[in-house]
Design a protein around this motif. Structure first.
Motif, PDB file in Angstrom:
ATOM      1  N   ASP A 293      -8.310   9.046  12.343  1.00  0.00           N
ATOM      2  CA  ASP A 293      -7.888   7.825  11.657  1.00  0.00           C
ATOM      3  C   ASP A 293      -6.559   8.096  10.965  1.00  0.00           C
ATOM      4  OD1 ASP A 293      -7.507   5.555  10.196  1.00  0.00           O
ATOM      5  OD2 ASP A 293      -9.418   5.618   9.134  1.00  0.00           O
ATOM      6  N   ALA A 294      -5.476   7.675  11.587  1.00  0.00           N
ATOM      7  CA  ALA A 294      -4.133   7.960  11.061  1.00  0.00           C
ATOM      8  C   ALA A 294      -3.851   7.250   9.747  1.00  0.00           C
ATOM      9  CB  ALA A 294      -3.074   7.572  12.096  1.00  0.00           C
ATOM     10  N   THR A 295      -4.623   6.219   9.397  1.00  0.00           N
ATOM     11  CA  THR A 295      -4.359   5.507   8.144  1.00  0.00           C
ATOM     12  C   THR A 295      -4.590   6.396   6.928  1.00  0.00           C
ATOM     13  OG1 THR A 295      -6.629   4.644   7.976  1.00  0.00           O
ATOM     14  CG2 THR A 295      -5.023   3.310   9.193  1.00  0.00           C
ATOM     15  N   TYR A 296      -5.384   7.464   7.092  1.00  0.00           N
ATOM     16  CA  TYR A 296      -5.616   8.351   5.960  1.00  0.00           C
ATOM     17  C   TYR A 296      -4.346   9.017   5.472  1.00  0.00           C
ATOM     18  CZ  TYR A 296     -10.619   8.128   5.204  1.00  0.00           C
ATOM     19  OH  TYR A 296     -11.861   7.710   4.830  1.00  0.00           O
ATOM     20  N   TYR A 297      -3.343   9.133   6.339  1.00  0.00           N
ATOM     21  CA  TYR A 297      -2.097   9.744   5.895  1.00  0.00           C
ATOM     22  C   TYR A 297      -1.370   8.867   4.881  1.00  0.00           C
ATOM     23  CZ  TYR A 297      -2.538  13.482   9.270  1.00  0.00           C
ATOM     24  OH  TYR A 297      -2.986  14.584   9.955  1.00  0.00           O
ATOM     25  N   ARG A 298      -1.760   7.584   4.772  1.00  0.00           N
ATOM     26  CA  ARG A 298      -1.126   6.698   3.802  1.00  0.00           C
ATOM     27  C   ARG A 298      -1.645   6.945   2.389  1.00  0.00           C
ATOM     28  NH1 ARG A 298      -1.916   1.005   7.070  1.00  0.00           N
ATOM     29  NH2 ARG A 298      -0.961   1.654   9.044  1.00  0.00           N
ATOM     30  N   LEU A 326      -7.508   1.337  -0.657  1.00  0.00           N
ATOM     31  CA  LEU A 326      -6.915   2.477   0.048  1.00  0.00           C
ATOM     32  C   LEU A 326      -5.438   2.232   0.337  1.00  0.00           C
ATOM     33  CD1 LEU A 326      -9.606   3.705   2.597  1.00  0.00           C
ATOM     34  CD2 LEU A 326      -9.172   4.465   0.262  1.00  0.00           C
ATOM     35  N   GLU A 327      -5.095   1.019   0.744  1.00  0.00           N
ATOM     36  CA  GLU A 327      -3.686   0.690   0.978  1.00  0.00           C
ATOM     37  C   GLU A 327      -2.883   0.815  -0.315  1.00  0.00           C
ATOM     38  OE1 GLU A 327      -1.925  -0.171   3.707  1.00  0.00           O
ATOM     39  OE2 GLU A 327      -3.668   0.214   4.992  1.00  0.00           O
ATOM     40  N   GLY A 330      -1.741   4.406  -1.513  1.00  0.00           N
ATOM     41  CA  GLY A 330      -0.483   4.909  -0.963  1.00  0.00           C
ATOM     42  C   GLY A 330       0.725   4.410  -1.730  1.00  0.00           C
ATOM     43  N   ARG A 331       0.717   3.143  -2.132  1.00  0.00           N
ATOM     44  CA  ARG A 331       1.842   2.590  -2.895  1.00  0.00           C
ATOM     45  C   ARG A 331       1.919   3.219  -4.284  1.00  0.00           C
ATOM     46  NH1 ARG A 331       0.242  -2.119   0.025  1.00  0.00           N
ATOM     47  NH2 ARG A 331      -1.251  -2.734  -1.575  1.00  0.00           N
ATOM     48  N   VAL A 332       0.768   3.330  -4.947  1.00  0.00           N
ATOM     49  CA  VAL A 332       0.739   3.917  -6.290  1.00  0.00           C
ATOM     50  C   VAL A 332       1.224   5.359  -6.251  1.00  0.00           C
ATOM     51  CG1 VAL A 332      -0.795   4.671  -8.154  1.00  0.00           C
ATOM     52  CG2 VAL A 332      -1.061   2.385  -7.160  1.00  0.00           C
ATOM     53  N   ARG A 333       0.785   6.098  -5.250  1.00  0.00           N
ATOM     54  CA  ARG A 333       1.183   7.502  -5.143  1.00  0.00           C
ATOM     55  C   ARG A 333       2.709   7.631  -5.023  1.00  0.00           C
ATOM     56  NH1 ARG A 333       1.237  11.622  -0.322  1.00  0.00           N
ATOM     57  NH2 ARG A 333       1.305  13.577  -1.485  1.00  0.00           N
ATOM     58  N   ALA A 334       3.299   6.808  -4.190  1.00  0.00           N
ATOM     59  CA  ALA A 334       4.759   6.867  -4.023  1.00  0.00           C
ATOM     60  C   ALA A 334       5.461   6.550  -5.336  1.00  0.00           C
ATOM     61  CB  ALA A 334       5.190   5.894  -2.933  1.00  0.00           C
ATOM     62  N   GLU A 335       4.960   5.535  -6.072  1.00  0.00           N
ATOM     63  CA  GLU A 335       5.581   5.152  -7.339  1.00  0.00           C
ATOM     64  C   GLU A 335       5.406   6.223  -8.416  1.00  0.00           C
ATOM     65  OE1 GLU A 335       5.039   0.302  -6.841  1.00  0.00           O
ATOM     66  OE2 GLU A 335       3.400   1.529  -7.596  1.00  0.00           O
ATOM     67  N   VAL A 349      -4.689   8.192  -9.758  1.00  0.00           N
ATOM     68  CA  VAL A 349      -4.096   7.357  -8.714  1.00  0.00           C
ATOM     69  C   VAL A 349      -5.113   6.338  -8.199  1.00  0.00           C
ATOM     70  CG1 VAL A 349      -3.076   7.371  -6.411  1.00  0.00           C
ATOM     71  CG2 VAL A 349      -2.434   9.137  -8.056  1.00  0.00           C
ATOM     72  N   ALA A 350      -6.334   6.810  -7.894  1.00  0.00           N
ATOM     73  CA  ALA A 350      -7.346   5.911  -7.346  1.00  0.00           C
ATOM     74  C   ALA A 350      -7.746   4.840  -8.356  1.00  0.00           C
ATOM     75  CB  ALA A 350      -8.564   6.711  -6.901  1.00  0.00           C
ATOM     76  N   THR A 351      -7.912   5.237  -9.608  1.00  0.00           N
ATOM     77  CA  THR A 351      -8.299   4.267 -10.639  1.00  0.00           C
ATOM     78  C   THR A 351      -7.211   3.216 -10.827  1.00  0.00           C
ATOM     79  OG1 THR A 351      -9.629   5.935 -11.773  1.00  0.00           O
ATOM     80  CG2 THR A 351      -8.982   4.002 -13.044  1.00  0.00           C
ATOM     81  N   GLN A 352      -5.940   3.639 -10.818  1.00  0.00           N
ATOM     82  CA  GLN A 352      -4.854   2.674 -10.961  1.00  0.00           C
ATOM     83  C   GLN A 352      -4.823   1.723  -9.776  1.00  0.00           C
ATOM     84  OE1 GLN A 352      -2.945   2.406 -13.776  1.00  0.00           O
ATOM     85  NE2 GLN A 352      -2.410   0.451 -12.810  1.00  0.00           N
ATOM     86  N   ALA A 353      -5.074   2.243  -8.577  1.00  0.00           N
ATOM     87  CA  ALA A 353      -5.110   1.376  -7.400  1.00  0.00           C
ATOM     88  C   ALA A 353      -6.213   0.336  -7.520  1.00  0.00           C
ATOM     89  CB  ALA A 353      -5.296   2.222  -6.138  1.00  0.00           C
TER      90      ALA A 353
END
Length: 489
Positions: A293-298, A326-327, A330-335, A349-353
């Motif tokens: 599942d390539a989406t995990y890389y996000r 999950l989507e 990835g955005r939160v991590r980059a920010e 990160v997960a809690t903020q998402a």
């Protein structure tokens, strides 16, 4: 002679965390099977962390120190391993060195013999500091890990530099490549292996990965070919899925590749059947093979955080938001400057998402811990944080007080909590809610269980084993001293 491969068992810590949200196993659950685990022949058991200690208190009203004592006495041939991530113990607030040293000392004297040391930012200076403290507080085997991630800054050159920076660390007994997200590919491992082997020199290198996107079993085979001689696995019921590769299939793979191992297949089968039946009794899931599942890389959430995130959404009665969260991860991590998704930053990160998705407005609500991340309390981010997000987070009320937040320290703790309590209870009271610690202290005499006495660990063990009807025979040996117990028929 074929090359010998050792196995570190992750069933009771990482398997439990990845598939059973870290809450699935109680002390009696582990103690009942501990003598069997000891017969399997694992190099060590990846057994606990300060997070798991908190789970014992919060969810099971159990004394985590007692679990260490009882299980280590029941498994004299298999060192129990404790994983620590940075300068923190149970609480997300960083701790000072005196607190960390006391926690390491207590962990060791209650039966832990091996430490796996990681750092949220893979900082060699911080890793070396923790390794030195662990050695000085009596840890027998110190294993330093570099945590794998994929981003524009987490390149193979990044890992080569950090491995090289650890090469002359005299406190490091072993080096391991830690892949909590299951992101490693065979090609990536082929590139990274020479750097880890060179840094380790004549020391052993270990490999730890997860089956989150289905690649870990193949990565393990490539790891053997590349020179790794220790693999981390769980027994089948607590393997696969978001957990580690299954010990049973890993043994078949390494035997097919011409490698040998020390494990007893019969004892391993008995251990596996025990956890399978336990999961069935408790209604807990059994790990199943994952497709790629390539989406995990996000988002790169580690196995334990996948199940934890599901639980958070279920508690909010919004399980249907799992994929959008999950989507958002990835955005939160980059920010946040591409932090590695590992405890404790993974929880932030997960809690903020989750907050961003449920609130509908991104970064409208922010936890105190996330504010502290932007203040630099968890180390320097791998890349610059998003300026607009940082401005919004750091303009919130209460930030100035958090700038002055001191790490957890022991000054005044004895006066506050009582000079008559043990170091172990002091650490729990310093880092956990008062009512939760009170509950485990009160529950011991109420349940009829004798208060553990660290001077007589075998006697404590035998009292506990006698209550567990599934255990019919126990043999404990240390040097020439042997204690053997059999249940009367």
């Amino acid at each position: 002679m074929s090359a010998l491969v050792d196995i570190v068992d992750t069933t009771t810590r990482d398997g439990n965390q990845s598939l059973w949200s870290a809450t699935g196993l109680t002390t009696p659950d582990v103690l009942a099977i501990a003598p069997t685990i000891d017969r399997v022949g694992f190099h060590a058991a990846d057994f606990s962390s300060s997070t798991h200690m908190a789970v014992s208190v919060r969810f099971h009203k159990e004394d985590p120190w007692e679990r260490f004592r009882l299980v280590s006495a029941a498994m004299p041939n298999t060192p129990l391993s404790f994983i620590t991530t940075g300068m923190r113990f149970i609480s997300w607030v960083p701790a000072d060195e005196e607190v960390m040293r006391l926690s390491f000392r207590c962990v060791v004297r209650n039966g832990i013999r091996r430490f796996q040391i990681a750092d949220p930012s893979n900082d060699p200076v911080r890793l070396r500091r923790l390794a030195r403290m662990a050695r000085e507080e009596g840890v027998e085997e110190v294993v330093i890990g570099l945590t794998y991630s994929v981003s524009e800054v987490h390149t193979h050159a990044y890992y080569a530099e950090r491995a090289e920076a650890l090469a002359d660390c005299t406190e490091m007994d072993r080096l391991y490549l830690k892949d909590p997200g299951g992101l490693l590919t065979p090609a990536a491992l082929h590139d990274l292996a020479p750097h880890f082997l060179r840094a380790a020199g004549d020391r052993t290198v270990e490999l730890h990965s997860h089956c989150t996107i289905g690649l870990a079993p193949l990565v393990y085979v490539e790891g053997l070919r590349a020179g790794f001689r220790v693999l981390h696995t769980a027994v089948a019921p607590l393997a696969r899925g978001t957990s580690n590769p299954a010990a049973e299939t890993t043994l078949r793979d390494l035997e097919a590749e011409g490698y040998s191992h020390r494990l007893d297949h019969d004892a391993l089968a008995a251990m596996s059947e025990y956890f399978r039946e336990l999961g069935r009794e408790k209604g807990l899931p059994v790990g199943a093979p994952q497709e790629f599942d390539a989406t995990y890389y996000r988002h790169q959430l580690a196995g334990g955080m996948v199940s934890t995130t599901r639980r958070m959404l279920e508690e909010q009665r919004r399980p249907e938001l799992f994929d959008p969260v999950l989507e958002e991860v990835g955005r939160v991590r980059a920010e946040m400057g591409y932090p590695i998704i590992v405890t404790p930053v993974s929880q932030l990160v997960a809690t903020q998402a989750v907050r961003n998705v449920i609130d509908g407005e991104r970064w409208a609500n922010v936890s105190v811990e996330t504010i502290r991340y932007f203040l630099g309390h968890y180390g320097e981010p791998a890349a610059p944080v998003a300026a607009d997000v940082a401005e919004r987070v750091l303009s919130r009320a209460g930030v100035e007080e958090l700038r002055k937040l001191e790490p957890v320290h022991l000054e005044g703790a004895r006066e506050r909590f009582g000079r008559g309590i043990s170091d172990e209870e002091l650490l729990l009271r310093l880092t956990m809610p008062e009512e939760q610690v009170d509950a485990i202290v009160a529950s011991q005499p109420a349940s009829g269980r004798p208060r553990p006495d660290s001077r007589y660990p075998v006697a404590t063990l035998l009292r506990e084993v006698e209550k567990r009807k599934s255990v019919t025979h126990l043999r404990v040996q240390k040097g020439d001293d042997v204690v053997e117990w059999r249940r009367a028929t």
